[in-house]
Design a protein around this motif. Sequence first.
Motif, PDB file in Angstrom:
ATOM      1  N   VAL A  83       0.853  -1.186   0.000  1.00 34.21           N
ATOM      2  CA  VAL A  83       0.000   0.000   0.000  1.00 34.21           C
ATOM      3  C   VAL A  83       0.891   1.239   0.000  1.00 34.21           C
ATOM      4  N   LEU A  90       2.443   2.019  -8.528  1.00 36.10           N
ATOM      5  CA  LEU A  90       1.484   2.695  -7.655  1.00 36.10           C
ATOM      6  C   LEU A  90       1.857   4.176  -7.619  1.00 36.10           C
ATOM      7  N   LYS A 132      -0.813   6.744  -6.694  1.00 33.37           N
ATOM      8  CA  LYS A 132      -1.833   7.501  -5.974  1.00 33.37           C
ATOM      9  C   LYS A 132      -1.858   7.039  -4.512  1.00 33.37           C
ATOM     10  N   TYR A 178      -2.744   5.464  -1.199  1.00 33.20           N
ATOM     11  CA  TYR A 178      -3.547   4.311  -0.809  1.00 33.20           C
ATOM     12  C   TYR A 178      -3.893   3.379  -1.968  1.00 33.20           C
ATOM     13  N   GLN A 179      -3.185   3.515  -3.089  1.00 32.82           N
ATOM     14  CA  GLN A 179      -3.271   2.467  -4.092  1.00 32.82           C
ATOM     15  C   GLN A 179      -2.651   1.205  -3.510  1.00 32.82           C
ATOM     16  N   ARG A 180      -3.187   0.060  -3.909  1.00 29.57           N
ATOM     17  CA  ARG A 180      -2.746  -1.211  -3.331  1.00 29.57           C
ATOM     18  C   ARG A 180      -2.438  -2.196  -4.447  1.00 29.57           C
ATOM     19  N   ASP A 201      -5.627  -2.072  -6.939  1.00 36.64           N
ATOM     20  CA  ASP A 201      -6.915  -1.432  -6.666  1.00 36.64           C
ATOM     21  C   ASP A 201      -6.693  -0.302  -5.685  1.00 36.64           C
ATOM     22  N   GLN A 202      -7.763   0.364  -5.300  1.00 30.52           N
ATOM     23  CA  GLN A 202      -7.674   1.499  -4.389  1.00 30.52           C
ATOM     24  C   GLN A 202      -8.177   1.084  -3.017  1.00 30.52           C
ATOM     25  N   ASP A 216      -9.273   1.581   0.924  1.00 33.53           N
ATOM     26  CA  ASP A 216      -9.980   2.605   1.681  1.00 33.53           C
ATOM     27  C   ASP A 216      -9.043   3.158   2.749  1.00 33.53           C
TER      28      ASP A 216
END
Length: 207
Positions: free
Chosen positions: A34, A57, A59, A61-63, A77-78, A80
Amino acid sequence: MKNRFAFLPTLGLGMAALTALSLVACSTPGTRVVLLPQDDGKPSAVVVRVKDGEEVLSKPYQRATAAVGASGAPVVDQADAAKVQAENRQLFDMRPPPPKRYTVYFELGGTTLTASSQLTLSEALAEAQARSGSDVVVTGHTDTKGTIEQNDELSRRRAQEVVQLLVERQFPSSRIEAVGRGERELAVQTADDVDEPRNRRVTIEVR
């Protein structure tokens, strides 16, 4: 399956270091990486590599997830943000505080601090001493009076003067880095050969 998580803030790390961290994280099956935001809000990125591919990655909190036995690049994915923070509160609490920057100013043409800057220097020293294992980056600057060569030398002397003052007050010299930037990074843009007190400065970054 028990996942391993890697949280990667990018503050102070170059792309090569970030890539190395990603490789370590993804060598374990079921790993998730993350990307955390930088404290100053600046954009950042990290390459996540596995055997059969890679993803970037970029952005907060992109994972990236590399599942056990899966082929191809990691799945991105993004996450939370609130959920990541809530589920890993202890890790977030362990993060070091963001760097703090102080600026001290000098009398014209020399390495004598202005009277008000003596207090600022004491504040910077107190912050550095309060942080466990802290280090300090000292960067000297000048105005545009004099030649570029003269100002390069003067900025180095100013930086070394601040280093000496910190060492005299019992901060370890091994944890101080000093550089001079001359007139290359003016705080206030001026024409050549202009006496500008706000450019005669040293920045002290405590991290």
